[in-house]
Design a protein around this motif. Structure first.
Motif, mmCIF file in Angstrom:
data_model
loop_
_atom_site.group_PDB
_atom_site.id
_atom_site.type_symbol
_atom_site.label_atom_id
_atom_site.label_comp_id
_atom_site.label_asym_id
_atom_site.label_seq_id
_atom_site.Cartn_x
_atom_site.Cartn_y
_atom_site.Cartn_z
ATOM 1 N N GLN A 69 5.443 2.382 -7.477
ATOM 2 C CA GLN A 69 6.428 1.411 -6.985
ATOM 3 C C GLN A 69 5.808 0.483 -5.943
ATOM 4 O O GLN A 69 6.005 -0.734 -5.994
ATOM 5 N N ASN A 70 5.078 1.037 -5.004
ATOM 6 C CA ASN A 70 4.472 0.222 -3.957
ATOM 7 C C ASN A 70 3.303 -0.605 -4.472
ATOM 8 O O ASN A 70 3.081 -1.719 -4.015
ATOM 9 N N TYR A 71 2.580 -0.089 -5.424
ATOM 10 C CA TYR A 71 1.487 -0.830 -6.057
ATOM 11 C C TYR A 71 2.058 -2.104 -6.675
ATOM 12 O O TYR A 71 1.537 -3.198 -6.473
ATOM 13 N N GLU A 72 3.168 -1.968 -7.395
ATOM 14 C CA GLU A 72 3.816 -3.123 -8.022
ATOM 15 C C GLU A 72 4.473 -4.023 -6.979
ATOM 16 O O GLU A 72 4.454 -5.241 -7.108
ATOM 17 N N LEU A 73 5.055 -3.439 -5.941
ATOM 18 C CA LEU A 73 5.721 -4.197 -4.886
ATOM 19 C C LEU A 73 4.754 -5.117 -4.150
ATOM 20 O O LEU A 73 5.103 -6.238 -3.780
ATOM 21 N N LEU A 74 3.522 -4.659 -3.947
ATOM 22 C CA LEU A 74 2.548 -5.400 -3.156
ATOM 23 C C LEU A 74 1.676 -6.337 -3.975
ATOM 24 O O LEU A 74 0.831 -7.038 -3.417
ATOM 25 N N LEU A 75 1.875 -6.376 -5.287
ATOM 26 C CA LEU A 75 1.022 -7.163 -6.176
ATOM 27 C C LEU A 75 1.749 -8.423 -6.648
ATOM 28 O O LEU A 75 2.670 -8.349 -7.456
ATOM 29 N N ARG A 81 -0.396 12.167 1.907
ATOM 30 C CA ARG A 81 -1.069 11.578 0.754
ATOM 31 C C ARG A 81 -1.374 10.138 1.141
ATOM 32 O O ARG A 81 -0.529 9.446 1.701
ATOM 33 N N THR A 82 -2.575 9.679 0.833
ATOM 34 C CA THR A 82 -2.971 8.321 1.165
ATOM 35 C C THR A 82 -3.651 7.702 -0.044
ATOM 36 O O THR A 82 -4.432 8.364 -0.724
ATOM 37 N N ALA A 83 -3.333 6.449 -0.305
ATOM 38 C CA ALA A 83 -3.970 5.713 -1.388
ATOM 39 C C ALA A 83 -4.471 4.391 -0.838
ATOM 40 O O ALA A 83 -3.822 3.784 0.007
ATOM 41 N N ASP A 84 -5.640 3.977 -1.315
ATOM 42 C CA ASP A 84 -6.088 2.648 -0.913
ATOM 43 C C ASP A 84 -6.686 1.923 -2.107
ATOM 44 O O ASP A 84 -7.233 2.530 -3.020
ATOM 45 N N GLN A 90 4.967 8.513 -8.096
ATOM 46 C CA GLN A 90 6.049 7.566 -8.386
ATOM 47 C C GLN A 90 6.157 6.516 -7.286
ATOM 48 O O GLN A 90 6.276 5.321 -7.560
ATOM 49 N N LEU A 91 6.117 6.946 -6.029
ATOM 50 C CA LEU A 91 6.166 6.015 -4.905
ATOM 51 C C LEU A 91 4.951 5.091 -4.901
ATOM 52 O O LEU A 91 5.067 3.904 -4.592
ATOM 53 N N LEU A 92 3.805 5.636 -5.239
ATOM 54 C CA LEU A 92 2.583 4.841 -5.283
ATOM 55 C C LEU A 92 2.697 3.725 -6.320
ATOM 56 O O LEU A 92 2.376 2.569 -6.040
ATOM 57 N N ILE A 138 7.194 9.666 6.789
ATOM 58 C CA ILE A 138 6.730 8.385 7.320
ATOM 59 C C ILE A 138 5.966 7.681 6.207
ATOM 60 O O ILE A 138 5.012 8.222 5.656
ATOM 61 N N TYR A 139 6.400 6.475 5.892
ATOM 62 C CA TYR A 139 5.740 5.642 4.894
ATOM 63 C C TYR A 139 5.067 4.493 5.625
ATOM 64 O O TYR A 139 5.721 3.758 6.357
ATOM 65 N N GLU A 140 3.775 4.338 5.432
ATOM 66 C CA GLU A 140 3.043 3.268 6.107
ATOM 67 C C GLU A 140 2.241 2.462 5.101
ATOM 68 O O GLU A 140 1.680 3.022 4.155
#
Length: 129
Positions: free
Chosen positions: A36-42, A60-63, A32-34, A107-109
């Motif tokens: 949200q952040n995917y959309e936030l950064l696009l 957990r890490t996504a790139d 869910q966070l991924l 920690i969210y980075e």
């Protein structure tokens, strides 16, 4: 002696239950966070690759990469307006920016860097400390 053994067994059972709860909820929460952040950064009109997710016991890490018509400088300005006071800038160079927020023990980075082909490489991670 009997109370000590009972206390140890109780702690072990509670620890096991806590571990099972964390491991079952974390991937869904991270997904869910991924999203949200995917959309936030696009930005509008940009395209992005599908995130590659790496999992460990504590993180957990996504790139992924973002392909946008904006220059790196335009994207950084847009990004700072987008994330506002949510994330703080940890470091910023001519070609990279690192953002972080903390919430309790999480920690969210977000690390963004411009690649040679002008695509933006994003690494988003959630870890427990």
């Amino acid at each position: 002696m009997r109370r000590t053994i009972l206390a140890i067994v109780s702690v072990l059972i509670l620890s096991l239950l806590f571990y099972l709860i964390i491991t079952k909820e974390s991937p869904n929460r991270f997904n869910q966070l991924l999203i949200q952040n995917y959309e936030l950064l696009l930005p509008d009109g940009a395209k992005a690759s599908v995130p590659l997710v790496t999992k460990t016991d504590w993180s957990r890490t996504a790139d992924w990469t973002i392909d946008t018509n904006q220059s790196w400088q335009e994207y950084r300005i847009w990004l700072k307006n987008q994330v506002g006071g949510t994330y703080r800038v940890l470091s910023e160079t001519e070609r990279e920016i690192s953002l972080r927020k903390t919430y309790h023990s999480e920690i969210y980075e977000i690390k963004l860097s411009v690649e040679k082909d002008r695509k933006i490489h994003v690494v988003y991670s959630l870890s427990l400390w």
